[in-house]
Write a protein that holds these residues in place. Structure first.
Motif, mmCIF file in Angstrom:
data_model
loop_
_atom_site.group_PDB
_atom_site.id
_atom_site.type_symbol
_atom_site.label_atom_id
_atom_site.label_comp_id
_atom_site.label_asym_id
_atom_site.label_seq_id
_atom_site.Cartn_x
_atom_site.Cartn_y
_atom_site.Cartn_z
ATOM 1 N N ILE A 36 15.385 3.870 -17.180
ATOM 2 C CA ILE A 36 14.961 2.541 -17.614
ATOM 3 C C ILE A 36 14.236 1.866 -16.465
ATOM 4 C CG2 ILE A 36 15.763 0.273 -18.361
ATOM 5 C CD1 ILE A 36 18.159 1.755 -19.653
ATOM 6 N N ILE A 37 12.997 1.457 -16.699
ATOM 7 C CA ILE A 37 12.225 0.765 -15.673
ATOM 8 C C ILE A 37 12.726 -0.674 -15.627
ATOM 9 C CG2 ILE A 37 9.921 0.141 -14.899
ATOM 10 C CD1 ILE A 37 10.635 3.171 -14.925
ATOM 11 N N SER A 38 13.488 -0.971 -14.602
ATOM 12 C CA SER A 38 14.327 -2.176 -14.624
ATOM 13 C C SER A 38 13.940 -3.252 -13.627
ATOM 14 C CB SER A 38 15.782 -1.778 -14.345
ATOM 15 O OG SER A 38 15.874 -1.125 -13.081
ATOM 16 N N GLY A 39 13.147 -2.936 -12.601
ATOM 17 C CA GLY A 39 12.917 -3.906 -11.539
ATOM 18 C C GLY A 39 13.909 -3.730 -10.414
ATOM 19 N N THR A 73 10.556 0.175 -10.437
ATOM 20 C CA THR A 73 9.245 0.059 -11.064
ATOM 21 C C THR A 73 8.380 1.254 -10.671
ATOM 22 O OG1 THR A 73 8.459 -1.302 -9.209
ATOM 23 C CG2 THR A 73 9.279 -2.469 -11.140
ATOM 24 N N THR A 74 7.458 1.610 -11.545
ATOM 25 C CA THR A 74 6.684 2.835 -11.332
ATOM 26 C C THR A 74 5.554 2.669 -10.329
ATOM 27 O OG1 THR A 74 5.320 2.275 -13.263
ATOM 28 C CG2 THR A 74 7.207 3.723 -13.620
ATOM 29 N N ASP A 75 5.288 1.443 -9.880
ATOM 30 C CA ASP A 75 4.243 1.257 -8.870
ATOM 31 C C ASP A 75 4.736 1.604 -7.466
ATOM 32 O OD1 ASP A 75 5.962 -0.990 -9.018
ATOM 33 O OD2 ASP A 75 4.523 -2.190 -7.882
ATOM 34 N N VAL A 76 6.017 1.904 -7.344
ATOM 35 C CA VAL A 76 6.613 2.272 -6.062
ATOM 36 C C VAL A 76 6.740 3.793 -5.990
ATOM 37 C CG1 VAL A 76 8.691 2.107 -4.632
ATOM 38 C CG2 VAL A 76 7.838 0.088 -5.846
ATOM 39 N N GLU A 77 6.184 4.380 -4.946
ATOM 40 C CA GLU A 77 6.162 5.835 -4.797
ATOM 41 C C GLU A 77 7.551 6.458 -4.873
ATOM 42 O OE1 GLU A 77 4.338 9.604 -4.034
ATOM 43 O OE2 GLU A 77 3.363 7.659 -4.365
ATOM 44 N N ALA A 78 8.514 5.811 -4.227
ATOM 45 C CA ALA A 78 9.861 6.389 -4.172
ATOM 46 C C ALA A 78 10.486 6.532 -5.550
ATOM 47 C CB ALA A 78 10.755 5.525 -3.281
ATOM 48 N N THR A 79 10.133 5.648 -6.476
ATOM 49 C CA THR A 79 10.715 5.686 -7.815
ATOM 50 C C THR A 79 10.533 7.054 -8.454
ATOM 51 O OG1 THR A 79 10.387 3.320 -8.189
ATOM 52 C CG2 THR A 79 10.594 4.708 -10.134
ATOM 53 N N HIS A 80 9.347 7.610 -8.367
ATOM 54 C CA HIS A 80 9.048 8.884 -9.022
ATOM 55 C C HIS A 80 9.861 10.028 -8.418
ATOM 56 C CE1 HIS A 80 5.702 6.862 -11.008
ATOM 57 N NE2 HIS A 80 5.404 6.337 -9.820
ATOM 58 N N HIS A 81 10.036 10.010 -7.115
ATOM 59 C CA HIS A 81 10.822 11.060 -6.450
ATOM 60 C C HIS A 81 12.300 10.945 -6.811
ATOM 61 C CE1 HIS A 81 7.334 12.199 -4.076
ATOM 62 N NE2 HIS A 81 7.143 10.917 -3.781
ATOM 63 N N LEU A 115 8.014 3.699 1.256
ATOM 64 C CA LEU A 115 7.274 4.947 1.140
ATOM 65 C C LEU A 115 6.028 4.738 0.283
ATOM 66 C CD1 LEU A 115 7.130 8.039 1.572
ATOM 67 C CD2 LEU A 115 8.365 8.257 -0.596
ATOM 68 N N ARG A 116 4.883 5.130 0.833
ATOM 69 C CA ARG A 116 3.635 5.015 0.075
ATOM 70 C C ARG A 116 2.550 5.861 0.731
ATOM 71 N NH1 ARG A 116 -0.214 1.388 2.249
ATOM 72 N NH2 ARG A 116 0.519 0.057 3.961
ATOM 73 N N PRO A 117 1.519 6.219 -0.050
ATOM 74 C CA PRO A 117 0.376 6.896 0.565
ATOM 75 C C PRO A 117 -0.422 5.918 1.407
ATOM 76 C CG PRO A 117 -0.028 6.477 -1.769
ATOM 77 C CD PRO A 117 1.395 6.090 -1.504
ATOM 78 N N TYR A 118 -1.019 6.414 2.476
ATOM 79 C CA TYR A 118 -1.789 5.556 3.376
ATOM 80 C C TYR A 118 -2.962 6.352 3.927
ATOM 81 C CZ TYR A 118 -3.093 2.951 7.570
ATOM 82 O OH TYR A 118 -3.797 2.270 8.539
ATOM 83 N N THR A 119 -4.148 5.792 3.808
ATOM 84 C CA THR A 119 -5.347 6.426 4.359
ATOM 85 C C THR A 119 -5.639 5.816 5.717
ATOM 86 O OG1 THR A 119 -6.248 6.792 2.139
ATOM 87 C CG2 THR A 119 -7.788 6.920 3.998
ATOM 88 N N PRO A 120 -5.407 6.558 6.803
ATOM 89 C CA PRO A 120 -5.571 5.996 8.149
ATOM 90 C C PRO A 120 -7.039 5.820 8.508
ATOM 91 C CG PRO A 120 -5.030 8.314 8.288
ATOM 92 C CD PRO A 120 -4.949 7.954 6.840
ATOM 93 N N PRO A 121 -7.342 4.862 9.395
ATOM 94 C CA PRO A 121 -8.719 4.707 9.864
ATOM 95 C C PRO A 121 -9.142 5.913 10.694
ATOM 96 C CG PRO A 121 -7.235 3.358 11.172
ATOM 97 C CD PRO A 121 -6.424 3.913 10.038
#
Length: 344
Positions: free
Chosen positions: A218-221, A190-198, A132-138
């Motif tokens: 705990i941000i664990s990997g 990790t917080t760089d993954v969108e799903a983590t926050h949800h 899951l991530r944001p994506y800007t389509p062409p």
């Protein structure tokens, strides 16, 4: 070599004209061809194993019966294969072939992929992401039949299908709350993954609604060693939790190993919940892992259904994100807590 049957062969066997065969096999027989003749044509086509010439059909209807699928990494990873399988099966049933291009997260490859698919005159486009991530389509995708799968457009220009990760986080926490746990810790990837926050938000909601203390995640990997290291730290404290929510099933393996290293039994001393329902991990563990399933195949199926609807003349769907549930998979790694959870 056996000669492939032609429409004229079907017409001869059925005792009708070639144009009648064309009308019936292209779905325009009703009102034009008598019912008994339609049955005769269908029977003759089946007997001769006749299929229409796809090239000729594409020239007539300006369709190629192909769908372009561009992915970031799904095609080269086993874990995301379910999404492509679901999409491919829906396309096959509708008579479409998928042309899949994996870009390995390379923006130049992605741009080239869309240009190549456009030049091959595919009928529609699906962009699918591994996670899951944001994506800007062409710009191309904004004016043709197109869908996003497992990602979403922040500008809401194209419809998307994703997993409901917030509901998944809620479901994971609810498993432990329902089992009677009041001291719960979350290992949150990790917080760089969108799903983590949800998922974190879902965890916090459930514990707050239950009136329980909400320990800071705990941000664990995401790997076994990261789960192990985080669990050793958490479980060695003066008051260890009775339940642990894990970033994914691999991290859960590390938690179970750490528990064993510290002399704790799962689930008798510690309940563990994973995430992903990785078929190579969760059902193979000892004990078998209770986890949350990601609906990859269903995402592929639903996004392709919505794309096929556009191709069959349906309206372009509203540019919103359809979120599919992440169902809990209950196995053996969760039990009611014992009375005392204090070390020593």
């Amino acid at each position: 070599m056996v000669r492939k049957a032609t429409s004229q062969d079907v017409a001869t066997l059925a005792g009708v004209s070639r144009s009648a065969v064309s009308l019936v096999l292209n779905g325009r027989g009703d009102g034009n061809i008598a019912a008994d003749k339609q049955l005769a044509i269908l029977a003759a086509a089946k007997k001769l194993n006749y299929t229409p010439n796809s090239v000729a059909l594409s020239l007539r209807n300006r369709r190629t019966s192909t769908i372009g699928v561009v992915t970031d990494a799904i095609a080269t990873t086993a874990f995301g294969g379910g999404l492509l399988q679901g999409a491919a099966e829906q396309a096959r049933q509708a008579g479409y072939l998928l042309l899949v291009v994996d870009t390995h997260y390379d923006t130049d490859r992605e741009r080239e992929a869309f240009i190549t698919l456009r030049d091959r005159q595919v009928d529609g486009y699906l962009y699918a992401a591994m996670g899951l991530r944001p994506y800007t389509p062409p710009e191309l995708l904004r004016s043709v039949p197109a869908m996003l799968a497992n990602c979403f457009d922040p500008a809401s220009s194209i419809a998307a299908v994703t997993a409901d990760e917030l509901a998944g986080g809620r479901a994971a926490a609810q498993i432990l709350v329902d089992a009677g746990h009041t001291d719960i810790v979350m290992l949150a990837g990790t917080t760089d993954v969108e799903a983590t926050h949800h998922r974190i938000e879902g965890y916090r909601q459930v514990l707050s609604e239950a009136g329980l203390p909400v320990a800071e995640p705990i941000i664990s990997g995401w790997e076994i060693d990261k789960g192990y290291q985080a669990a050793i730290q958490v479980l060695s404290g003066p008051r260890r939790p009775t339940g642990v929510l894990c970033a994914n099933d691999r991290a859960a393996v590390g938690v179970v190993l750490a528990a064993g290293r510290l002399g704790l039994a799962v689930p008798e001393d510690l309940s563990v919940v994973g995430y992903d329902d990785d078929e190579n991990v969760a059902p193979c563990m000892a004990p078998r892992l209770t986890t949350i399933a990601l609906p990859h195949r269903q995402i592929g199926e639903e996004s392709m259904r919505m794309l096929l609807s556009q191709l069959s003349g349906g309206a372009r769907p509203a540019p919103v994100t359809l979120k599919l549930p992440c169902p809990p998979v209950l196995r053996d790694s969760v039990a009611a807590p014992r009375r005392s959870r204090v070390n020593g």
